[in-house]
Motif scaffolding. Structure first.
Motif, PDB file in Angstrom:
ATOM      1  N   SER A   2      10.870   0.579   8.575  1.00 30.70           N
ATOM      2  CA  SER A   2      10.534   1.296   7.352  1.00 30.70           C
ATOM      3  C   SER A   2      10.149   0.296   6.270  1.00 30.70           C
ATOM      4  O   SER A   2      10.793  -0.733   6.103  1.00 30.70           O
ATOM      5  N   PHE A   3       9.079   0.587   5.579  1.00 33.25           N
ATOM      6  CA  PHE A   3       8.604  -0.308   4.533  1.00 33.25           C
ATOM      7  C   PHE A   3       8.998   0.228   3.163  1.00 33.25           C
ATOM      8  O   PHE A   3       9.132   1.418   2.971  1.00 33.25           O
ATOM      9  N   LEU A   5       7.599   1.022  -0.091  1.00 34.68           N
ATOM     10  CA  LEU A   5       6.270   1.188  -0.685  1.00 34.68           C
ATOM     11  C   LEU A   5       6.239   0.735  -2.139  1.00 34.68           C
ATOM     12  O   LEU A   5       5.241   0.221  -2.618  1.00 34.68           O
ATOM     13  N   GLU A   6       7.345   0.933  -2.826  1.00 36.49           N
ATOM     14  CA  GLU A   6       7.434   0.564  -4.237  1.00 36.49           C
ATOM     15  C   GLU A   6       7.083  -0.918  -4.407  1.00 36.49           C
ATOM     16  O   GLU A   6       6.296  -1.307  -5.257  1.00 36.49           O
ATOM     17  N   TYR A   8       5.339  -2.771  -2.464  1.00 37.36           N
ATOM     18  CA  TYR A   8       3.948  -3.085  -2.149  1.00 37.36           C
ATOM     19  C   TYR A   8       2.969  -2.542  -3.186  1.00 37.36           C
ATOM     20  O   TYR A   8       1.794  -2.835  -3.137  1.00 37.36           O
ATOM     21  N   SER A   9       3.475  -1.717  -4.087  1.00 28.81           N
ATOM     22  CA  SER A   9       2.587  -1.145  -5.087  1.00 28.81           C
ATOM     23  C   SER A   9       2.365  -2.091  -6.252  1.00 28.81           C
ATOM     24  O   SER A   9       1.489  -1.887  -7.066  1.00 28.81           O
ATOM     25  N   LYS A  11       0.930  -4.898  -8.114  1.00 31.03           N
ATOM     26  CA  LYS A  11      -0.252  -5.741  -7.961  1.00 31.03           C
ATOM     27  C   LYS A  11      -0.278  -6.732  -9.104  1.00 31.03           C
ATOM     28  O   LYS A  11       0.056  -6.398 -10.229  1.00 31.03           O
ATOM     29  N   TYR A 231      -6.825 -11.721  -5.203  1.00 27.26           N
ATOM     30  CA  TYR A 231      -7.928 -12.564  -5.673  1.00 27.26           C
ATOM     31  C   TYR A 231      -7.477 -13.534  -6.748  1.00 27.26           C
ATOM     32  O   TYR A 231      -7.984 -14.650  -6.860  1.00 27.26           O
TER      33      TYR A 231
ATOM     34  N   GLY B 210       5.612   6.449  11.924  1.00 28.93           N
ATOM     35  CA  GLY B 210       6.912   6.502  11.257  1.00 28.93           C
ATOM     36  C   GLY B 210       7.198   5.281  10.405  1.00 28.93           C
ATOM     37  O   GLY B 210       8.308   4.769  10.381  1.00 28.93           O
ATOM     38  N   TYR B 211       6.181   4.792   9.692  1.00 30.00           N
ATOM     39  CA  TYR B 211       6.368   3.568   8.901  1.00 30.00           C
ATOM     40  C   TYR B 211       7.223   3.817   7.669  1.00 30.00           C
ATOM     41  O   TYR B 211       8.047   3.005   7.297  1.00 30.00           O
ATOM     42  N   VAL B 212       6.978   4.947   6.997  1.00 32.78           N
ATOM     43  CA  VAL B 212       7.756   5.283   5.802  1.00 32.78           C
ATOM     44  C   VAL B 212       8.146   6.751   5.905  1.00 32.78           C
ATOM     45  O   VAL B 212       7.636   7.478   6.760  1.00 32.78           O
ATOM     46  N   LYS B 276      -0.740   6.236  -5.061  1.00 37.99           N
ATOM     47  CA  LYS B 276      -0.012   4.970  -5.082  1.00 37.99           C
ATOM     48  C   LYS B 276       0.642   4.665  -3.721  1.00 37.99           C
ATOM     49  O   LYS B 276       0.527   3.556  -3.195  1.00 37.99           O
ATOM     50  N   ASN B 277       1.315   5.652  -3.160  1.00 38.32           N
ATOM     51  CA  ASN B 277       1.992   5.418  -1.884  1.00 38.32           C
ATOM     52  C   ASN B 277       1.000   5.202  -0.739  1.00 38.32           C
ATOM     53  O   ASN B 277       1.204   4.349   0.117  1.00 38.32           O
ATOM     54  N   ALA B 280      -0.345   1.719  -0.989  1.00 40.34           N
ATOM     55  CA  ALA B 280       0.613   0.689  -0.584  1.00 40.34           C
ATOM     56  C   ALA B 280       0.727   0.645   0.942  1.00 40.34           C
ATOM     57  O   ALA B 280       0.688  -0.435   1.545  1.00 40.34           O
ATOM     58  N   LEU B 281       0.833   1.812   1.577  1.00 33.40           N
ATOM     59  CA  LEU B 281       0.967   1.833   3.035  1.00 33.40           C
ATOM     60  C   LEU B 281      -0.313   1.319   3.703  1.00 33.40           C
ATOM     61  O   LEU B 281      -0.258   0.558   4.675  1.00 33.40           O
ATOM     62  N   ILE B 284      -0.356  -2.380   3.602  1.00 31.02           N
ATOM     63  CA  ILE B 284       0.561  -2.971   4.588  1.00 31.02           C
ATOM     64  C   ILE B 284      -0.085  -2.963   5.973  1.00 31.02           C
ATOM     65  O   ILE B 284      -0.016  -3.935   6.714  1.00 31.02           O
ATOM     66  N   VAL B 343     -12.942  -7.998  -9.900  1.00 34.93           N
ATOM     67  CA  VAL B 343     -13.009  -9.354 -10.447  1.00 34.93           C
ATOM     68  C   VAL B 343     -14.443  -9.694 -10.900  1.00 34.93           C
ATOM     69  O   VAL B 343     -14.689 -10.740 -11.485  1.00 34.93           O
TER      70      VAL B 343
END
Lengths: 383, 361
Positions: A2-3, A5-6, A8-9, A11, A231, B210-212, B276-277, B280-281, B284, B343
């Motif tokens: 399980s990752f 997500l918070e 990874y959000s 930036k 970047y 089933g990652y999250v 957002k979620n 992020a996934l 990953i 950028v």
């Protein structure tokens, strides 16, 4: 698995900061008294981020970013790919692998083609998934294709430790792991390669630490910067590297301290050296580089698919076609950045993601794939 | 009923043999779920009066699809659904099968009128699950003012399909004056997306891997009848619309530039918002959401002048409340989709080459 997500959000990219870094990059570029400055990003993920973010086009003309051999799938030799295909063709085997290996062309087939034809080839996100597969299939040999740099080696090592702890006798790894610092020194010393500074891989450095490159930098006299993958990280890395080149600083700087320490992850390093020992390794198109491979130590040699199934790997299903080099693929020169992908006569017209000749065109970290995907077969974008 | 209880909650091969069990299955699951006059006729084809369809479209959606039968244009589409898993956060194969076909009609400027369905069911599939799927189809169709007017059922042996596959076809009447096609696009036209891209593809991937937590990424699966009909009724300068399903936004926009042949498209990375979620996934897993399928979004190209009016109209509806201009058609970079990065650089957004992940719809 399980990752979070918070996490990874978050930036860190910031276009105002990017503008300031670019100003500084232009300043150093003017100050450096050379007609051209070649910086090599060793890691394939850097290559892709450089293209994806469009950073390359923003740099001063004299700063050239050259892509290095940091895509693990790309540097895996033909003989290994054909060996894996031979294992997959044998009904007694289940192959577990990271997804990137699937489409890599062997001499006459690929793991993906064998999978479509009925071979049991399974994509895993973690090597340890092989354990459950082995437990559920006691009559099959489960072989994990252990390809990758220091980033993924600890996971392979854990697979071996867990297999031993669980007393599983049908799980193996087919070894092709490689290590980065010695390879960087070999590139630095290569007579045809002209590099002024290295953008060093962030993920590998998490494991081995920023200090691991110091010996190579001292011996070659070429500085390096450990760099993250946003970047803004890449611009920061380039700026530092130019500053070092200007100041004739031949050391190593860590511009990714939020995850990379000087000494790296000692636990991971211990696990690696408990299971593996260094050996010479063959790099596709480049040849054998001393002490850049890892083989299982004597105590764990029974988990080596390369050793135990040598006869399956080399035949009787020995593939008939031609290697990518025999087909005209210039991946050796591309992996050393002696030429850029569009200079290869096969690029785009003959070799493309639908009909790849070499692995650099199919791997998600491959340099030819990056040029093809983001550069539309080498064409320029009108801004 | 008696035979159902004998067999338990499972589909038998005999449910597909055209005999007694087939009739019971049709009566108790399909006819009971989809109930409407045309279906209840029980004929081999659905027989409908086109004149009443014209009137009904006008009454229900205010859309003018022609005064006379001579003016009326029929849109016809079909699609098959093999999504795995069958039930996912935000929908199921039934909702998807109706939604996908409705949206295919809508983006061609048609007001959907009727849908057909064909089921291929694996022996041993649970009848209770089939009922859930049927009721989800019926609900989606009813909410969008269409009926499921005819259908077919086949049963295949265990292991010969993955639970259930559904084909739907849809017929609709095209709104007067609508002539939506990529050839209409001119340099300067605005590119609108009706909401954040890629949520369906990434949701399906998460359901499988089933990652999250499955509730944290949700499919955007939704029919766009209300917003798109309203948009077409009110805004004149719509050039083309398409739902970016397989291959996502990047692939659909590449289809536009290639079919048009005279223009390029320039997207602005800073203008594209993501869930957002999902973002992020996707990061990953190394997936670009611009290549991930949507099942409830439309890409709309309209003249620059009418873009604000189009956005105002779309924002009135929940399904398209996140509508945004994400780029423009341009005369340079002909035949290519370019993305201006945050950028300040640029890169090419090519068409998807190989499968990113199969069986998402």
């Amino acid at each position: 698995m399980s990752f979070n997500l918070e996490q990874y959000s978050k930036k860190i990219n910031n276009s105002a900061a990017a503008g300031k870094l670019l100003e500084s990059i232009f300043k150093y570029s003017d100050m450096i008294d050379k007609p051209g400055v070649n910086l090599m990003e060793v890691c394939g993920t850097h290559t892709h981020e450089i293209f994806k973010s469009g950073v390359k086009a923003l740099l001063p003309k004299k700063i050239k970013l050259r892509s290095g051999p940091g895509c693990p799938v790309c540097v895996t030799p033909d003989s290994y790919i054909d060996g894996a295909i031979n294992l997959a063709k044998d009904k007694n085997f289940i192959i577990t692998t990271f997804g990137d290996m699937l489409k890599v062309p062997g001499a006459s087939s690929s793991l993906k083609a064998e999978q479509s034809a009925g071979a049991d080839v399974r994509v895993v996100y973690s090597p340890e998934e092989s354990l459950e597969i082995a437990a559920a299939n006691p009559d099959k040999n489960v072989v994990f294709l252990s390809v990758g740099f220091e980033t993924t080696v600890p996971a392979s090592a854990f697979l071996i430790k867990s297999a031993e702890a669980r007393n599983l006798n049908n799980v193996y790894i087919y070894e092709a792991n490689k290590t980065v610092p010695e390879a960087i020194l070999a590139i630095a010393k290569h007579p045809a390669v002209k590099i002024d500074g290295f953008i060093l891989p962030g993920h590998v450095s998490v494991i081995i630490g920023a200090d691991a490159y110091r010996a190579a930098a001292a011996e070659s006299g070429i500085p390096g910067v450990v760099c993250g993958f946003e970047y803004i990280d890449i611009l920061l890395g380039i700026n530092s590297l130019l500053e070092m080149i200007y100041n004739k600083d031949r050391g190593i700087r860590n511009e990714y301290p939020r995850v990379v320490g000087a000494a790296g992850n000692l636990t991971a390093q211990r696990v690696i050296s408990e299971i593996f020992e260094p050996c010479d390794a063959e790099w596709r198109g480049i040849g054998v580089i001393a002490a850049t491979g890892l083989k299982l130590r004597e105590k764990y040699r029974r988990f080596s698919a390369g050793e135990k199934f040598a006869s399956v790997i080399t035949g009787p299903e020995k593939t008939k076609g031609r290697s990518c080099a025999e087909n005209g693929c210039r991946c050796g020169e591309i992996l050393l950045s002696i030429i850029e992908p569009p200079e290869c006569p096969l690029f785009a017209a003959v070799c493309n993601p639908v009909n790849p000749i070499g692995p650099c065109m199919v791997s998600s970290e491959g340099v030819c794939a990056a040029y093809y995907k983001y550069g539309a077969a080498g064409a320029e974008i009108e801004l | 009923m008696g035979i159902f209880s004998q067999a338990g909650d499972f589909i038998l091969e005999a449910h597909g043999n055209g005999g007694k069990l087939t009739h019971e299955l049709i009566a108790e699951v399909f006819a009971a779920g989809f109930k409407n006059e045309t279906l209840n006729e029980g004929l081999d084809s659905a027989v409908m009066n086109i004149g009443s369809m014209l009137e009904s479209v006008k009454a229900k959606s205010l859309a003018d699809c022609g005064e006379t039968l001579a003016e009326a244009r029929l849109a016809l589409t079909t699609d098959s659904y093999v999504v795995s898993p069958l039930f996912f956060n935000g929908g199921d194969i039934g909702k998807l099968a109706v939604t996908g076909t409705l949206n295919d009609l809508l983006v061609c400027g048609a007001v959907p009128c009727a849908i057909t369905c064909g089921f291929i069911i694996e022996e041993g599939f649970k009848i209770s699950e089939l009922k859930k799927i049927v009721s989800s189809m019926a609900e989606t169709a009813a909410k969008n003012g269409v009926s499921i007017v005819t259908g077919d059922t086949k049963v295949v042996g265990r292991g010969r399909c993955d639970g259930v596959y559904i084909n739907t076809a849809g017929a609709g009447l095209v709104i007067n004056g609508a002539d939506l096609k990529p050839a209409n696009i001119k340099a300067g036209d605005a590119v609108i997306i009706t909401g954040v891209p890629g949520n369906h593809g990434i949701c399906i991937l998460n359901e499988r891997g089933g990652y999250v937590d499955k509730n944290s990424v949700r499919s955007d699966c939704a029919p766009l009848s209300k917003p798109l009909i309203s948009l077409m009724n009110k805004v004149k300068d719509i050039k083309v619309m398409r739902d970016p399903t397989r291959g996502g936004v990047a692939t659909t926009l590449n289809e536009f530039v290639k079919q048009n042949g005279e223009i390029g498209i320039e997207l602005l990375e800073n203008s594209i918002e993501y869930d957002k979620n999902s973002k992020a996934l996707a990061d990953i897993l190394g997936i670009d959401l611009l290549y991930s399928a949507c099942e409830g979004r439309a890409l709309i190209i309209c003249s620059k002048e009418s873009a604000d009016e189009a956005l105002n109209e779309l924002k009135k509806f929940e399904e398209t409340a996140g509508a945004k201009v994400i780029g423009y058609a341009c005369a340079k970079n002909k035949g290519r989709v370019i993305i201006k990065t945050s950028v300040g650089g640029a890169r090419i957004l090519d068409m998807q080459v190989l499968e990113q992940f199969p069986r998402i719809c």
